[in-house]
Write an enzyme that holds these catalytic residues in place. Structure first.
Site, PDB file in Angstrom:
ATOM      1  N   ASP A  58     -49.892  93.388 -15.051  1.00  0.00           N
ATOM      2  CA  ASP A  58     -49.951  93.917 -13.698  1.00  0.00           C
ATOM      3  C   ASP A  58     -48.556  93.759 -13.096  1.00  0.00           C
ATOM      4  OD1 ASP A  58     -50.924  95.091 -11.395  1.00  0.00           O
ATOM      5  OD2 ASP A  58     -52.712  93.853 -11.317  1.00  0.00           O
ATOM      6  N   GLU A 115     -59.377  98.089   3.966  1.00  0.00           N
ATOM      7  CA  GLU A 115     -59.806  97.486   2.707  1.00  0.00           C
ATOM      8  C   GLU A 115     -58.968  98.104   1.596  1.00  0.00           C
ATOM      9  OE1 GLU A 115     -63.804  98.222   1.434  1.00  0.00           O
ATOM     10  OE2 GLU A 115     -63.798 100.321   2.078  1.00  0.00           O
TER      11      GLU A 115
END
Length: 702
Positions: free
Chosen positions: A240, A448
């Site tokens: 990542d 979100e």
């Protein structure tokens, strides 16, 4: 069938001609060109959760959580194929103009198959929900669609984030997710295993956090023992972004960049999204890693590039730019949105009766919001259809549509110099002139999403609770008391507390983030052009009471399989305008441990309305101490019905459905008595109360 062995041999020959410095340079996500070997630059970073993202115009499908609500693996494969087609088209034209920038390659870091275990997690809308079986089936289909079945891979998909990763976002760079071996093998790993073994996903991305003490992007347990040795993964692993830097800066498991590089490369992380692999040569000079280890990673990466036909060409090179956002693709996106919308409540007001409704009030901060259509990791559409626009287009000249924003998305006023709730009076004026109100509430990617996303400073992307923002709660409360029927349409990527709407609204629709033209799909559902048929891929809780701490990765008390209290809306729930029920179930084979269960199910639509619905099969082990607390989804099938139509379908329940995972992580058949449930929902008491139907059940003995 792809010839990986041939591609690897070609890659080895190519890599053998490189210097150590050149090989090391190719382990960066932004791999530079090697002109003397006629190797162009290549950027490994591309995104495609629900359409080609961040690289200009593309078909923007509903967000992943909405795609999960379709419960339709065949549709998922079609969507994956369309995304790959547009990805190829964009790559062809961009590379022909020398553009090899970020988001322009053929290696897409999608899908996100983490388990949405906690409704507070901001990135949950990137996933396929809370159930490992549903996630695995949809993930396999999506990867199959993206990668194709030709000798040359259409595009390369990537299963992320391996493996135990679902918040909190604010802590992800230093957090240690502690999971029991049972939870690992029962919940967190199965979807990854399915994508590796069944779909042969080409890439796997490690997670930011540690899992049971090891940084995921440098975990020998995850990347070597499980992924490669146990599952036989042959593709490449990517970190990542900037996760390897976290080893020494945040996790504190290494002292410096050279040690972090060493840990990651030795564990099997081949390409670094970030800049830490710039220290590979330093680590090599210090004897921490060997040239052989660098070579191995480079060979894996060039094997992928060879499988994509990037050196020899392929049939995909002829895909032209005209396919990007073509009509068939945008039509598919709208159809996906229609299938994904979940009807949570309906007192009979829906579908809207054109003979009785002459004026509609469309109110709310998400009514005319483009941001609420697309979620995160999205492309750019040439045209958007908000809910307001969809309703206006569908209403025609005979229905007057009036609009008010109603309130800010989360601020207490729309205009900074105004008093709080400065749009309430206007909203009430619109409601008073309307026969019914369509109230559009919810969230968007600014409330979100992922930690660090632009504009996403609210709780680092996670939600602090399950409530709508206060401004929206006040608007909802006011309009529910105005005396007009209110249809609440929620655009969000996760569960919210909709208790007041459930109690007082005439209808409630969960529309998710329905894609760039999702407003048309919402209007089609509201006006009855299509029956709603989506099902919840996550549990909607009433509040956080009884839910474990966000940082607790134990599954106890989480998701429908381990839930200990009544939900507001259960996993798998969703109403239609039809009336589909299971009328007969039969197990058609002799069942034994290790065999699939063959089931024949008859369903009847006893209404005059054509609809689709989702047959759901759950299984409960009644006597094994290792069984999940409740039951588990083990098969599903989306079915189309005409009015009054009866259909019989055959399904296969995998043999693994009879197994349980013990505390040591061992999977085996340890029970002898099972109950199989067949219906259009779960067999829980709340689903039965909401639908008025009880799934048919069969007892099964081994």
């Amino acid at each position: 069938m792809r010839d990986r062995k041939h591609a690897e041999e070609k890659a080895r020959v190519l890599v053998s001609q490189m210097t150590l410095e050149e090989k090391a340079s190719q382990l960066r996500f932004d791999a530079p060109a090697i002109p003397r070997l006629h190797i162009p630059a290549y950027n490994w970073w591309n995104e495609a959760l629900h359409g080609v993202a961040r690289a200009g115009t593309a078909t923007v499908f509903p967000q992943a959580i909405a795609l999960a609500a379709m419960f339709d693996d065949a549709m998922m494969e079609k969507i994956g194929d369309v995304i790959a087609t547009e990805g190829r088209a964009k790559y062809n034209v961009q590379s022909s103009h020398g553009d090899r920038d970020i988001y322009k390659g053929l290696t897409f870091w999608s899908p996100n198959i983490n388990i949405f275990r906690d409704p507070r997690w901001g990135r949950g809308h990137e996933t396929y929900g809370e159930d490992p079986y549903l996630t695995s089936r949809l993930g396999v289909a999506f990867v199959n669609g993206m990668q194709g079945d030709k000798p040359v891979m259409k595009v390369a998909a990537c299963a992320k984030h391996f493996a135990v990763h679902s918040g909190p976002e604010a802590l992800r760079h230093q957090f240690n997710a502690v999971a029991s071996q049972k939870d690992m093998r029962e919940t967190y790993l199965p979807a990854f295993e399915a994508l590796v073994k069944e779909a042969h996903v080409e890439a796997v991305m490690g997670a930011y956090n540690r899992t049971n003490g090891e940084p995921c992007c440098g975990s020998t347990t995850l990347l070597k023992k499980i992924l490669r040795d146990e599952w036989g993964f042959q593709g490449h692993v990517v970190s990542d972004c900037w996760a390897i830097r976290d080893f020494h800066e945040h996790h504190k498991v290494t002292k410096n960049a050279e040690e972090s590089v060493t840990m990651a490369l030795k564990a099997g992380c081949d390409v670094n999204c970030g800049c830490t692999y710039q220290h590979i040569l330093d680590a090599c000079k210090k004897g921490l890693i060997t040239e052989t280890e660098i070579t191995q990673a480079a060979v894996r990466l060039f094997t992928t590039r060879c499988l994509l036909g990037l050196f020899d060409g392929s049939e995909y090179d002829s895909i032209g730019y005209e396919v990007v956002e073509c009509k068939s693709h945008t039509d598919l996106a709208v159809e996906a949105a229609r299938k994904s919308i979940v009807l949570l409540k309906n007192d009979g007001i829906l579908p809207l009766n054109r003979n009785k409704i002459h004026s509609l009030g469309v109110i709310g901060p998400n009514a005319d919001s483009r941001a609420a259509l697309v979620g995160n990791y999205h492309g750019t559409s040439s045209r958007y259809s908000t809910v307001l626009e969809g309703i206006q287009d569908e209403a025609g000249s005979n229905i007057q549509v009036r609009y008010s924003q109603g309130c800010g998305l989360f601020k207490d006023r729309v205009e900074s110099l105004a008093q709080p709730q400065d749009r309430t009076a206007e909203a009430l004026a619109v409601a008073e002139l309307s026969d019914a109100v369509i109230l559009c509430l919810g969230l968007d990617e600014t409330l979100e999403g992922e930690e660090g996303d632009a504009g996403n400073g609210y709780a680092s992307g996670d939600k602090k609770d399950l409530e709508l923002p206060e401004s929206q709660r006040e608007l909802l409360h006011t309009l529910l008391a105005c005396g007009k029927p209110v249809v609440v349409v929620v655009l969000s990527g996760s569960a919210l507390n909709l208790s007041e709407a459930d109690e007082k609204a005439a209808a409630v629709l969960q529309a998710w983030y329905p894609g760039a033209r999702g407003g048309k799909a919402v209007a089609d559902i509201l006006f009855g052009n299509r029956s709603p048929s989506g099902k919840l891929p996550v549990t909607f809780y009433r509040n956080l009471d009884g839910l474990p701490a966000f940082t607790d990765y134990s599954m106890k008390g989480r998701t429908y399989r381990y839930l200990e209290r009544e939900p507001l809306y259960p996993f798998g729930f969703g109403l239609t305008y039809g009336n589909v029920a299971v009328t007969a179930v039969e197990i058609t084979n002799t069942v034994a441990a290790g065999t699939d269960i063959q089931i024949s199910v008859t369903l009847t639509n006893s209404s005059d309305t054509a609809t689709e619905d989702v047959l759901q099969i759950y299984i409960k082990d009644t006597d094994s101490p290792a069984a999940v607390r409740n039951w588990s989804l083990c098969a599903f099938c989306r079915i189309s019905f005409g009015s009054g139509e009866i259909k019989t379908v055959d399904l296969s329940v995998p043999a693994d459905a009879l197994t349980c995972v013990d505390e040591a992580g061992n999977r085996a058949v340890t029970g002898h008595h099972f109950i199989v449930y067949a219906g259009t929902s779960q067999p829980d008491a709340r689903s039965i109360a909401l639908t008025g139907r009880q799934p048919v059940q069969l007892e099964l003995k081994l």
